[in-house]
Write a protein that holds these residues in place. Structure first.
Motif, PDB file in Angstrom:
ATOM      1  N   THR A  31       0.839  -1.202   0.000  1.00 50.05           N
ATOM      2  CA  THR A  31       0.000   0.000   0.000  1.00 50.05           C
ATOM      3  C   THR A  31       0.868   1.243   0.000  1.00 50.05           C
ATOM      4  OG1 THR A  31      -0.105   0.151   2.419  1.00 50.05           O
ATOM      5  CG2 THR A  31      -1.789  -1.199   1.315  1.00 50.05           C
ATOM      6  N   CYS A  32       0.263   2.363  -0.336  1.00 48.54           N
ATOM      7  CA  CYS A  32       0.951   3.642  -0.183  1.00 48.54           C
ATOM      8  C   CYS A  32       1.103   3.948   1.309  1.00 48.54           C
ATOM      9  CB  CYS A  32       0.163   4.753  -0.867  1.00 48.54           C
ATOM     10  SG  CYS A  32       0.136   4.623  -2.672  1.00 48.54           S
ATOM     11  N   GLN A  33       1.987   4.874   1.624  1.00 48.38           N
ATOM     12  CA  GLN A  33       2.229   5.200   3.026  1.00 48.38           C
ATOM     13  C   GLN A  33       0.986   5.774   3.700  1.00 48.38           C
ATOM     14  OE1 GLN A  33       6.169   6.749   4.156  1.00 48.38           O
ATOM     15  NE2 GLN A  33       5.125   8.418   5.213  1.00 48.38           N
ATOM     16  N   ASN A  34       0.081   6.327   2.929  1.00 54.76           N
ATOM     17  CA  ASN A  34      -1.148   6.855   3.526  1.00 54.76           C
ATOM     18  C   ASN A  34      -2.083   5.756   4.006  1.00 54.76           C
ATOM     19  OD1 ASN A  34      -2.699   6.006   1.175  1.00 54.76           O
ATOM     20  ND2 ASN A  34      -1.960   7.847   0.133  1.00 54.76           N
ATOM     21  N   GLY A  35      -1.840   4.522   3.610  1.00 56.75           N
ATOM     22  CA  GLY A  35      -2.645   3.401   4.062  1.00 56.75           C
ATOM     23  C   GLY A  35      -3.992   3.277   3.389  1.00 56.75           C
ATOM     24  N   GLN A  36      -4.291   4.147   2.434  1.00 57.37           N
ATOM     25  CA  GLN A  36      -5.607   4.163   1.803  1.00 57.37           C
ATOM     26  C   GLN A  36      -5.606   3.693   0.359  1.00 57.37           C
ATOM     27  OE1 GLN A  36      -8.312   4.850   3.637  1.00 57.37           O
ATOM     28  NE2 GLN A  36      -6.874   5.085   5.333  1.00 57.37           N
TER      29      GLN A  36
ATOM     30  N   ASP B 160      -3.588   1.507  -3.006  1.00 55.96           N
ATOM     31  CA  ASP B 160      -2.626   0.485  -3.413  1.00 55.96           C
ATOM     32  C   ASP B 160      -1.442   1.156  -4.100  1.00 55.96           C
ATOM     33  OD1 ASP B 160      -4.226  -1.586  -2.464  1.00 55.96           O
ATOM     34  OD2 ASP B 160      -5.275  -1.818  -4.388  1.00 55.96           O
ATOM     35  N   LEU B 161      -0.245   0.704  -3.751  1.00 57.35           N
ATOM     36  CA  LEU B 161       0.956   1.279  -4.365  1.00 57.35           C
ATOM     37  C   LEU B 161       1.069   0.900  -5.834  1.00 57.35           C
ATOM     38  CD1 LEU B 161       3.654   2.758  -4.304  1.00 57.35           C
ATOM     39  CD2 LEU B 161       4.679   0.720  -3.245  1.00 57.35           C
ATOM     40  N   PHE B 162       0.725  -0.344  -6.155  1.00 55.96           N
ATOM     41  CA  PHE B 162       0.890  -0.843  -7.521  1.00 55.96           C
ATOM     42  C   PHE B 162      -0.459  -1.018  -8.206  1.00 55.96           C
ATOM     43  CE2 PHE B 162       4.617  -2.366  -5.165  1.00 55.96           C
ATOM     44  CZ  PHE B 162       5.624  -1.808  -5.943  1.00 55.96           C
ATOM     45  N   GLY B 163      -0.479  -0.679  -9.473  1.00 56.95           N
ATOM     46  CA  GLY B 163      -1.709  -0.806 -10.242  1.00 56.95           C
ATOM     47  C   GLY B 163      -1.535  -0.222 -11.621  1.00 56.95           C
TER      48      GLY B 163
ATOM     49  N   TRP C  66       2.376   2.871  -9.215  1.00 55.02           N
ATOM     50  CA  TRP C  66       3.654   2.395  -9.727  1.00 55.02           C
ATOM     51  C   TRP C  66       3.447   1.027 -10.367  1.00 55.02           C
ATOM     52  CZ3 TRP C  66       8.572   1.385  -6.272  1.00 55.02           C
ATOM     53  CH2 TRP C  66       9.725   1.607  -7.041  1.00 55.02           C
ATOM     54  N   SER C  67       4.447   0.563 -11.122  1.00 59.05           N
ATOM     55  CA  SER C  67       4.373  -0.782 -11.705  1.00 59.05           C
ATOM     56  C   SER C  67       5.324  -1.716 -10.964  1.00 59.05           C
ATOM     57  CB  SER C  67       4.729  -0.751 -13.194  1.00 59.05           C
ATOM     58  OG  SER C  67       6.110  -0.553 -13.379  1.00 59.05           O
ATOM     59  N   VAL C  68       4.898  -2.947 -10.775  1.00 57.77           N
ATOM     60  CA  VAL C  68       5.739  -3.954 -10.119  1.00 57.77           C
ATOM     61  C   VAL C  68       7.018  -4.174 -10.918  1.00 57.77           C
ATOM     62  CG1 VAL C  68       5.880  -6.400  -9.499  1.00 57.77           C
ATOM     63  CG2 VAL C  68       3.814  -5.111  -8.973  1.00 57.77           C
TER      64      VAL C  68
END
Length: 293
Positions: free
Chosen positions: A257-262, A264-267, A273-275
């Motif tokens: 997840t992003c640091q905000n917790g709300q 998803d980091l990847f998508g 961002w991309s994996v």
């Protein structure tokens, strides 16, 4: 040969912060001086990004400043029933984000002169001068993500629309900051120096031509490290580097997840961002450690 502790310690140092504060104070003064707001309009101006989160490094330039409309908010009611929506009694606002953005732009042009203010896709660009860094002013409005009313009513964030595509952007910079502070404490004050180390390494790899400059944005890199368990940070910087990289290399990144917790980091959205790019970074970090000279 491993990266020396002395080099990692050098990379852990924070960049200058006084000029960033001067930029935010100047923009706040511009809005207070020339803002032509209707009665009862409330807003706030605050730092976000690396300067706010104490993860800025030497060479960071533009200061991210938020001008947020608070007397009007936007919301997501998709988790609520029709009865719950009626219970909230939300009504349309007479003064919204677009009007606020127009007034902020006018105030900045009057204060700095129109030749020193440009419109970007996501922010207003204010040129720097001696003692003040350039500013990226994100003009936004308060945002609420509602849940079932019997639980916590909502998560508060901010929202705005891009100029080119007119797509809505939703983010949670205050939660990002709060979670970063908590992570820093949980790691014995090692988290933020570690973020600065990895940001400096990213810059080093870009300068060496090993990574493309747009492969690893600073925000995504910080969020990547946020997902590493707190017990992987600490002791020496060398131990921290190895623990973090080994954990990332063996992890399923899709669930980060992003640091905000709300979010998803990847998508697949432009705000994620991309994996594949994260894996590329991890590979380069391993090679750098093994081949340092």
């Amino acid at each position: 040969m491993a990266i020396p502790e002395s080099q990692l310690e050098k990379w852990a140092h924070q960049g200058a912060i006084s000029t960033a504060k001067s930029t935010a104070d100047s923009i706040k003064n511009a809005l207070e001086t020339y803002g032509n707001w209707p009665d009862n309009i409330k807003y706030e101006v605050y730092l976000q990004g690396s300067y706010k989160n104490s993860t800025n490094i030497r060479g960071d330039s533009d200061v991210d400043v938020v001008a947020q409309l608070n007397s009007t908010f936007y919301s997501n009611l998709s988790n609520l029933s029709e009865d719950q929506k009626r219970y909230l009694e939300l009504t349309p606002a007479f003064y919204g984000w677009q009007e606020f953005r127009n007034d902020v732009l006018d105030a900045l042009k009057q204060y700095y002169d129109s030749t020193n203010v440009n419109e970007g896709n996501k922010s207003l660009k204010v040129k720097g001068r001696s003692g003040r860094l350039p500013g990226d002013v994100v003009v936004c409005a308060k945002y609420r993500k509602y849940f079932k009313l019997e639980h916590r009513n909502f998560i508060e964030g901010m929202t705005f629309w891009t100029q080119n595509e007119y797509s809505q952007i939703i983010n949670y910079p205050k939660d990002h900051y709060k979670n970063g502070v908590n992570k820093h404490k949980a790691t014995g004050d090692c988290y933020k120096p570690a973020v600065r180390i990895f940001k400096n390494i990213r810059t080093y790899l870009v300068d060496k031509g090993v990574l493309l400059s747009d492969t690893v944005p600073s925000y995504f890199l910080e969020c990547l490290l946020y997902n590493v368990p707190s017990d992987k940070f600490g002791k020496s910087y060398q131990d921290t580097f190895c623990n973090v990289v080994n954990l990332l290399n063996s992890s399923k990144l899709n669930f980060f997840t992003c640091q905000n917790g709300q979010l998803d980091l990847f998508g697949k959205t432009s705000e994620q961002w991309s994996v594949e790019r994260a894996r590329e970074l991890i590979k380069k970090l391993i090679l750098l450690w093994n081949n340092w000279n």
